[in-house]
Every structure is written in structure tokens, then in C-alpha cells.
Design a protein around this motif. Structure first.
Motif, PDB file in Angstrom:
ATOM      1  N   ARG A  71      11.772  -4.126  -3.902  1.00  0.00           N
ATOM      2  CA  ARG A  71      11.268  -4.435  -5.245  1.00  0.00           C
ATOM      3  C   ARG A  71       9.767  -4.723  -5.210  1.00  0.00           C
ATOM      4  N   LEU A  72       9.359  -5.568  -4.285  1.00  0.00           N
ATOM      5  CA  LEU A  72       7.928  -5.888  -4.174  1.00  0.00           C
ATOM      6  C   LEU A  72       7.111  -4.650  -3.827  1.00  0.00           C
ATOM      7  N   ALA A  73       7.684  -3.796  -2.982  1.00  0.00           N
ATOM      8  CA  ALA A  73       6.969  -2.571  -2.610  1.00  0.00           C
ATOM      9  C   ALA A  73       6.803  -1.650  -3.808  1.00  0.00           C
ATOM     10  N   LEU A  74       7.843  -1.529  -4.636  1.00  0.00           N
ATOM     11  CA  LEU A  74       7.758  -0.680  -5.828  1.00  0.00           C
ATOM     12  C   LEU A  74       6.759  -1.235  -6.830  1.00  0.00           C
ATOM     13  N   ILE A  75       6.751  -2.562  -6.999  1.00  0.00           N
ATOM     14  CA  ILE A  75       5.776  -3.164  -7.912  1.00  0.00           C
ATOM     15  C   ILE A  75       4.362  -2.906  -7.410  1.00  0.00           C
ATOM     16  N   ARG A  76       4.179  -3.011  -6.108  1.00  0.00           N
ATOM     17  CA  ARG A  76       2.856  -2.757  -5.521  1.00  0.00           C
ATOM     18  C   ARG A  76       2.434  -1.301  -5.709  1.00  0.00           C
ATOM     19  N   ASP A  77       3.377  -0.373  -5.563  1.00  0.00           N
ATOM     20  CA  ASP A  77       3.050   1.051  -5.606  1.00  0.00           C
ATOM     21  C   ASP A  77       3.048   1.627  -7.022  1.00  0.00           C
ATOM     22  N   TYR A  78       3.865   1.036  -7.935  1.00  0.00           N
ATOM     23  CA  TYR A  78       4.023   1.634  -9.260  1.00  0.00           C
ATOM     24  C   TYR A  78       3.818   0.658 -10.411  1.00  0.00           C
ATOM     25  N   GLY A  79       3.639  -0.642 -10.121  1.00  0.00           N
ATOM     26  CA  GLY A  79       3.336  -1.597 -11.177  1.00  0.00           C
ATOM     27  C   GLY A  79       1.901  -1.433 -11.645  1.00  0.00           C
ATOM     28  N   PHE A  80       1.558  -2.170 -12.705  1.00  0.00           N
ATOM     29  CA  PHE A  80       0.212  -2.059 -13.287  1.00  0.00           C
ATOM     30  C   PHE A  80      -0.588  -3.318 -13.001  1.00  0.00           C
ATOM     31  N   SER A  81      -1.787  -3.121 -12.468  1.00  0.00           N
ATOM     32  CA  SER A  81      -2.697  -4.226 -12.178  1.00  0.00           C
ATOM     33  C   SER A  81      -3.894  -4.150 -13.116  1.00  0.00           C
ATOM     34  N   GLY A  82      -4.078  -5.210 -13.898  1.00  0.00           N
ATOM     35  CA  GLY A  82      -5.238  -5.252 -14.772  1.00  0.00           C
ATOM     36  C   GLY A  82      -6.544  -5.262 -14.001  1.00  0.00           C
ATOM     37  N   GLN A  83      -6.536  -5.872 -12.837  1.00  0.00           N
ATOM     38  CA  GLN A  83      -7.764  -5.939 -12.043  1.00  0.00           C
ATOM     39  C   GLN A  83      -8.142  -4.565 -11.486  1.00  0.00           C
ATOM     40  N   ILE A  84      -7.149  -3.786 -11.067  1.00  0.00           N
ATOM     41  CA  ILE A  84      -7.435  -2.420 -10.618  1.00  0.00           C
ATOM     42  C   ILE A  84      -7.974  -1.600 -11.782  1.00  0.00           C
ATOM     43  N   PHE A  85      -7.393  -1.782 -12.961  1.00  0.00           N
ATOM     44  CA  PHE A  85      -7.872  -1.049 -14.139  1.00  0.00           C
ATOM     45  C   PHE A  85      -9.317  -1.439 -14.457  1.00  0.00           C
ATOM     46  N   ASP A  86      -9.624  -2.730 -14.353  1.00  0.00           N
ATOM     47  CA  ASP A  86     -11.001  -3.176 -14.596  1.00  0.00           C
ATOM     48  C   ASP A  86     -11.974  -2.510 -13.631  1.00  0.00           C
ATOM     49  N   LEU A  87     -11.564  -2.359 -12.382  1.00  0.00           N
ATOM     50  CA  LEU A  87     -12.427  -1.690 -11.397  1.00  0.00           C
ATOM     51  C   LEU A  87     -12.640  -0.218 -11.764  1.00  0.00           C
ATOM     52  N   MET A  88     -11.606   0.436 -12.263  1.00  0.00           N
ATOM     53  CA  MET A  88     -11.759   1.826 -12.682  1.00  0.00           C
ATOM     54  C   MET A  88     -12.750   1.944 -13.833  1.00  0.00           C
ATOM     55  N   VAL A  89     -12.646   1.006 -14.782  1.00  0.00           N
ATOM     56  CA  VAL A  89     -13.583   1.012 -15.907  1.00  0.00           C
ATOM     57  C   VAL A  89     -14.997   0.746 -15.413  1.00  0.00           C
ATOM     58  N   GLN A  90     -15.132  -0.207 -14.511  1.00  0.00           N
ATOM     59  CA  GLN A  90     -16.444  -0.591 -13.996  1.00  0.00           C
ATOM     60  C   GLN A  90     -17.133   0.558 -13.273  1.00  0.00           C
ATOM     61  N   HIS A  91     -16.374   1.302 -12.469  1.00  0.00           N
ATOM     62  CA  HIS A  91     -16.965   2.379 -11.658  1.00  0.00           C
ATOM     63  C   HIS A  91     -16.855   3.750 -12.321  1.00  0.00           C
ATOM     64  N   GLY A  92     -16.143   3.827 -13.427  1.00  0.00           N
ATOM     65  CA  GLY A  92     -16.012   5.105 -14.124  1.00  0.00           C
ATOM     66  C   GLY A  92     -15.221   6.135 -13.358  1.00  0.00           C
ATOM     67  N   LYS A  93     -14.325   5.687 -12.500  1.00  0.00           N
ATOM     68  CA  LYS A  93     -13.482   6.601 -11.722  1.00  0.00           C
ATOM     69  C   LYS A  93     -12.034   6.373 -12.115  1.00  0.00           C
ATOM     70  N   TRP A  94     -11.293   7.485 -12.283  1.00  0.00           N
ATOM     71  CA  TRP A  94      -9.930   7.410 -12.813  1.00  0.00           C
ATOM     72  C   TRP A  94      -8.962   8.184 -11.930  1.00  0.00           C
ATOM     73  N   PRO A  95      -8.639   7.641 -10.748  1.00  0.00           N
ATOM     74  CA  PRO A  95      -7.680   8.342  -9.863  1.00  0.00           C
ATOM     75  C   PRO A  95      -6.330   8.506 -10.555  1.00  0.00           C
ATOM     76  N   LEU A  96      -5.772   9.695 -10.425  1.00  0.00           N
ATOM     77  CA  LEU A  96      -4.498   9.992 -11.083  1.00  0.00           C
ATOM     78  C   LEU A  96      -3.402   9.030 -10.624  1.00  0.00           C
ATOM     79  N   GLN A  97      -3.392   8.703  -9.345  1.00  0.00           N
ATOM     80  CA  GLN A  97      -2.368   7.805  -8.807  1.00  0.00           C
ATOM     81  C   GLN A  97      -2.385   6.449  -9.508  1.00  0.00           C
TER      82      GLN A  97
END
Length: 228
Positions: free
Chosen positions: A48-74
Motif C-alpha cells: 500500500r505504501l509503495a503504491l501511494i509513493r508510486d501513484y499517489g499525488f504529492s502537492g510538493q512534487i506538483f509545486d516543483l513542476m510548476v516552479q521549474h516548468g517541467k511536466w514529466p508524464l509519470q
């Protein structure tokens, strides 16, 4: 003689609702069996923890994508996959019950395509708003933001029906008010976190999308445009 037509005691669920339910239930069943030690061996308890890590949503990761303007499909795929993984069996069961009940009403009122669009766009919108408004390290997992989107769709249908009957339209929001009230009441005694922000955002997305999908809304929009 004509054979009597068989009338099922319960109206059948729309196929789109069944498919989504089976997808969520299948993931939860596998994780619950693993945690009970029935499949997967000793290492399965961490699935369960592994699935959350691999497929859950992290607001902090999203913030980094916005900050750097990069949008990896994964990473973007997390916006679609996080509703299928829950924090535990009870967390998943309540989401599935709401999905069946509200999904049936929305799909029958607006159609199965509209049901799917409201479910997934509300899930995406809820997660994005959660990430943009907060800096919470807690990861999103579970179908509650898209299910709240379905509550938004159901509330819209009720809102229109009450308006047509000349009744008080605020009654259409009884369900969302009750659920938010329970969140507030629960928060007095326990730490409930900020995940309700994603749920409320999902509701707003679902309600807004209903202006496009609810029966008769396009006709109303054309009327307004013609008057201008």
C-alpha cells in the motif's frame, strides 16, 4: 399468452459506474489480502505504501513542476491514478459506497460520458487546487475528491429541479453542507488535516462542469447568448 416482463428489484448500475467501482475495489481487495498475509508473502505488507509513493499525488512534487516548468508524464499521471489507491480498507469502502450511489444518479441524469468526465476532471481539479493553495506534505490518495465532484453534479441536478418547482434552491446543497459540517465537527476532536480542501475543490469542479453536461443547459446557454 405474453410472458410477464422481468423487473429487477434494483435498477441496474450504468456500466461506466461498474467499471470504475471494479477498478477501485480490485486494487483495495489486493492490498487488503496482502495486509492480511493471504497473498504476496511477508513483503506484501508494504504494497500500500509503495503504491501511494508510486501513484499517489504529492502537492510538493506538483509545486516543483510548476516552479521549474517541467511536466514529466509519470508525475502528471498521478493526477489520474491517486483516486484508485486508498489509505486503508475502511477508507476505501466508504469511497466505493459513495461512488455507487452518486455515480448512478449522475450517470442516469447526465449520461455515462458526463459521469466519467466529472469524476476524472474533479479529481484532477481537486488535486491541483490542493497543491496550489497549500504547502502540505501529506500525499493525496483515495477517490474522495472525484466523488465530491459527483456530489457537485448531484447537487446541480437537485438545484435545477428545485428551481423548476419554485422550491428553495439552497436545499440542493444539504448533502455537501452535512459532509463539510461533519468534517468540522470531527476536527474538534481529532486532527483531520487539510485533505478537505481537495474534496471541496472537487465538489466545486463537479458543480461547475454540470453547467456543460446537465440536460437542457446548452439550450439555456444559447438562449442567453441570443438575448445579448
Amino acid at each position: 399468452m405474453h410472458e410477464p416482463e422481468f423487473q429487477p428489484p434494483v435498477n441496474p448500475l450504468p456500466p461506466a459506474v461498474i467499471l470504475l467501482f471494479l477498478a477501485i475495489a480490485g486494487v483495495e481487495a489486493g492490498l487488503s489480502l496482502a495486509e492480511a498475509g493471504l497473498i504476496g508473502g511477508p513483503g506484501a505488507i508494504g504494497w500500500r505504501l509503495a503504491l501511494i509513493r508510486d501513484y499517489g499525488f504529492s502537492g510538493q512534487i506538483f509545486d516543483l513542476m510548476v516552479q521549474h516548468g517541467k511536466w514529466p508524464l509519470q508525475e502528471l499521471l498521478r493526477l489520474i491514478t491517486y483516486p484508485f489507491i486508498h489509505l486503508g480498507f475502511t477508507h476505501g469502502i466508504f469511497a466505493m459506497v459513495l461512488l455507487l450511489a452518486l455515480g448512478k444518479m449522475v450517470a442516469e441524469a447526465m449520461g455515462q460520458v458526463a459521469f466519467l468526465v466529472i469524476f476524472f476532471i474533479s479529481g484532477i481539479g481537486g488535486a491541483v487546487i490542493y497543491a496550489l493553495l497549500l504547502n502540505d506534505p501529506v500525499w493525496l490518495a483515495g477517490a474522495y475528491p472525484p466523488v465530491y465532484g459527483l456530489i457537485g453534479g448531484y447537487s446541480f441536478v437537485m438545484w435545477r429541479q428545485l428551481a423548476g418547482r419554485g422550491a428553495e434552491q439552497y436545499r440542493a446543497f444539504t448533502l455537501i453542507a452535512l459532509l463539510m459540517g461533519l468534517q468540522l465537527f470531527w476536527g474538534i476532536f481529532f486532527e483531520v488535516g487539510t485533505l478537505w480542501v481537495a474534496e471541496l475543490a472537487g465538489f466545486i469542479c463537479g458543480f461547475g462542469l454540470s453547467f456543460l453536461f446537465a440536460p437542457g443547459e446548452w439550450a439555456r446557454l444559447r438562449e442567453r447568448l441570443q438575448r445579448r
